[in-house]
Design a protein around this motif. Sequence first.
Motif, short mmCIF file in Angstrom:
data_model
loop_
_atom_site.label_atom_id
_atom_site.label_comp_id
_atom_site.label_asym_id
_atom_site.label_seq_id
_atom_site.Cartn_x
_atom_site.Cartn_y
_atom_site.Cartn_z
N ARG A 119 16.87 -9.20 3.20
CA ARG A 119 16.30 -8.05 3.91
C ARG A 119 15.05 -7.57 3.17
O ARG A 119 15.07 -7.43 1.95
N VAL A 120 13.98 -7.29 3.91
CA VAL A 120 12.83 -6.64 3.29
C VAL A 120 13.22 -5.22 2.96
O VAL A 120 13.71 -4.47 3.82
N ARG A 121 13.03 -4.84 1.71
CA ARG A 121 13.38 -3.48 1.26
C ARG A 121 12.11 -2.81 0.74
O ARG A 121 11.39 -3.34 -0.10
N PHE A 164 0.87 -1.18 0.00
CA PHE A 164 0.00 0.00 0.00
C PHE A 164 0.91 1.23 0.00
O PHE A 164 1.39 1.66 1.04
N GLY A 165 1.18 1.77 -1.19
CA GLY A 165 2.00 2.98 -1.28
C GLY A 165 3.50 2.74 -1.27
O GLY A 165 4.27 3.70 -1.26
N TRP A 166 3.92 1.48 -1.30
CA TRP A 166 5.34 1.14 -1.26
C TRP A 166 5.62 -0.02 -2.21
O TRP A 166 4.87 -1.00 -2.22
N PHE A 167 6.74 0.04 -2.93
CA PHE A 167 7.28 -1.14 -3.58
C PHE A 167 7.97 -1.98 -2.51
O PHE A 167 8.60 -1.44 -1.58
N PHE A 223 10.28 -0.63 -9.34
CA PHE A 223 9.45 0.27 -10.15
C PHE A 223 9.98 0.41 -11.57
O PHE A 223 9.27 0.84 -12.46
N GLU A 224 11.24 0.04 -11.78
CA GLU A 224 11.81 0.26 -13.11
C GLU A 224 11.19 -0.65 -14.17
O GLU A 224 11.37 -0.43 -15.36
N THR A 225 10.44 -1.65 -13.73
CA THR A 225 9.76 -2.52 -14.68
C THR A 225 8.32 -2.10 -14.92
O THR A 225 7.61 -2.71 -15.68
#
Length: 359
Positions: free
Chosen positions: A285-287, A275-278, A352-354
């Motif tokens: 590690r969760v990024r 929700f609002g985050w990639f 997001f680059e995809t």
Amino acid sequence: MPQPPETSAVDSLFTAYERPESPGASVVVIQDGHVALSRAYGLAELETRTRATPDTHYRLASLSKQFTAMAIMLLAEQGKLRYEDPVGDVLPGFPAYLREVRIRHLLTHTSGIWDYEDFVPSTQTVQVKDRDVLALLSRTDRTYFPPGTAVRYSNSAYAVLALIVEQVSGVSFATFLHDRVFAPSGMRSTVAHEAGISTVPHRAYGYVSSSGGFSPRDQSPTSAVLGDGGIYSSVTELLAWNKALDAHALVREDTQRLAWTPASLPDGTSARYGFGWFVDDDEGRVRLTHHGETSGFTHAIVKYPAQRLTVIVLTNRAGGEPWRVAQQLADLWLGRRAADGGSAPATRPWPFETLPNAH
């Protein structure tokens, strides 16, 4: 956590932003809830030669989406809406052909609704606002794909979410954000900017590179749409926001976990967006990441919740790759890159680059 890098190693990443007559950048690194680094480079306004500072406010573009998502989560916790509600049941005027779209689909970019920008002509002079998005969506009668079956980044989705907030709360989206999100987080000067209604303190103005240097490009026909990108804030203010998120000061921990958990598609693959985050995995590690890009501004945030590390880079120029700089800074603090420029894993492309049309 490794020792912080030398200041010179950080400054070297921002050489392009510290040149004379150059639009600037503001950066903060937050480690264990405290400021590990706060710096600024270049100019917030070229015409007046106003220097950028950590208190300079930039138009956040798509970094705004995490705040829109938070507004929806607050209303869900109050029981005023459910993530599985059909949008048409909540929002009058939502096109009938979108009857299968749920609020969760909007949050996770799995709605398949068209990008409203596709219907804004290049000759548009009057700025589009969130409410106009419904009429623009009515210019087609189909989605990119059946809702919930695929992922496609959608600014339309977040404009619609802002309208849902207004409909359910009974107040304007900007007012709701101020009263329920910004003020409780200690963000005293952050604003969902409305021309003629609110003001932006210490404002950075946007620029684009041209043959003669940099030219002003601060607004576009879609700059007044708030839900997908209309918030102005500074890295100092975003420090307060980060603290509120980590302390679960606005919503419960289990609710916040929803925002930081990627949606799953029917074939079992990850949509790589919460929700609002990639959301992705970086060596176990969760990024959490996002970038914002709009007329004259380009930004990035990278956050490792378990490591309590957040890096935010805001810039007032079109272009550049602040997301790569933010990741390089994160790598420095994670000890994956020597301060003298030694070997380290290459910066991986962010999720997001995809996806197209990141706003």
